[in-house]
Design a protein around this motif. Sequence first.
Motif, PDB file in Angstrom:
ATOM      1  N   ALA A 104       0.821  -1.208   0.000  1.00  0.00           N
ATOM      2  CA  ALA A 104       0.000   0.000   0.000  1.00  0.00           C
ATOM      3  C   ALA A 104       0.856   1.260   0.000  1.00  0.00           C
ATOM      4  CB  ALA A 104      -0.934  -0.003   1.211  1.00  0.00           C
ATOM      5  N   VAL A 105       1.860   1.300   0.865  1.00  0.00           N
ATOM      6  CA  VAL A 105       2.712   2.493   0.965  1.00  0.00           C
ATOM      7  C   VAL A 105       3.548   2.661  -0.306  1.00  0.00           C
ATOM      8  CG1 VAL A 105       4.588   3.593   2.263  1.00  0.00           C
ATOM      9  CG2 VAL A 105       2.750   2.414   3.485  1.00  0.00           C
ATOM     10  N   TYR A 106       4.059   1.556  -0.828  1.00  0.00           N
ATOM     11  CA  TYR A 106       4.836   1.620  -2.079  1.00  0.00           C
ATOM     12  C   TYR A 106       3.976   2.149  -3.224  1.00  0.00           C
ATOM     13  CZ  TYR A 106       7.105   0.082  -6.378  1.00  0.00           C
ATOM     14  OH  TYR A 106       7.648   0.053  -7.643  1.00  0.00           O
ATOM     15  N   ILE A 107       2.803   1.568  -3.433  1.00  0.00           N
ATOM     16  CA  ILE A 107       1.928   1.972  -4.542  1.00  0.00           C
ATOM     17  C   ILE A 107       1.566   3.444  -4.424  1.00  0.00           C
ATOM     18  CG2 ILE A 107      -0.375   1.663  -5.544  1.00  0.00           C
ATOM     19  CD1 ILE A 107      -0.102  -1.350  -4.699  1.00  0.00           C
ATOM     20  N   TYR A 108       1.125   3.843  -3.241  1.00  0.00           N
ATOM     21  CA  TYR A 108       0.718   5.236  -3.017  1.00  0.00           C
ATOM     22  C   TYR A 108       1.876   6.198  -3.282  1.00  0.00           C
ATOM     23  CZ  TYR A 108      -1.158   9.345  -0.612  1.00  0.00           C
ATOM     24  OH  TYR A 108      -1.599  10.614  -0.310  1.00  0.00           O
TER      25      TYR A 108
END
Length: 283
Positions: A63-67
């Motif tokens: 989630a943090v990577y994609i965002y």
Amino acid sequence: MKAYLFPGQGSQFVGMGKNLYKNSDFAKKLFRLSEEILGFKMTSIMFEGPMDQLKKTKYTQLAVYIYSVIKAKILMNFNPDMVAGHSLGEFSALAAIDVFSFEDGLILVNERASMMQKICESVHGGMAVVFGLEDHIIEDFCKRDKGIIVPSNYNSPGQLVISGEMAALKRVCFSLKKIGAKILTLPVHGAFHSPIMEPAKKKLKIFVEKFSFKDSKCSIYHNVTSTPIKKCNDIKKNLIEQLTSPVKWKQSIKNMILDGAISFTEVGPGNILQNLMKKISIN
């Protein structure tokens, strides 16, 4: 010189990315591409939760990577002179500056997160933030304990995270409280950036070698060394070492300032790194 900072685990929140998805066709395209690659509805976990699911390592890191990468890709005038990423954030930073593709980074992060999640489920470990003591005092208490317990995140002056076996963590935290430290136990079930992650490190090394990296077009200040690196082989080595090495965050920021950084922009959910930045730059 312009510096960009990418956060790691702990910056996630339910609803993250929803506005990006609604307001940017390019962002929507990357969100959908992520789900095609992963094979499940990552956007549902990010946008709707529940938090208990989102905070699991195997989902949090994705989630943090994609965002973060999507946010960097749609930023106006994103042309950094230097970047740094906190733990997982190094992967986001590297994808943002095209050391590897968004897709390759997603696959790497998914594998990394899955490996770490498995260790979290098999070893009773934990992490805690220690406030108000000099680093060397905390380091000494960790060295003297008979279990596996180490400094794992040098976040800012007066804030050091320790990581290790739960029994050792409890002992050291108890001793540090007795000499005046404030302790915040983190809501994670793993001992990240500690020797406990050694099995994941060995597997990640084999996995990382399958991917093609490019030399960086700007300086990236790595967690392991806190110094600027550009060569792809050095980048690979540090991403692997990072799993069992402490995050030298305050050292990295200080080095970036010494090397000419005058503006810092956080690229990711929340403002955790901006808050640390204020403490580092003052001291």
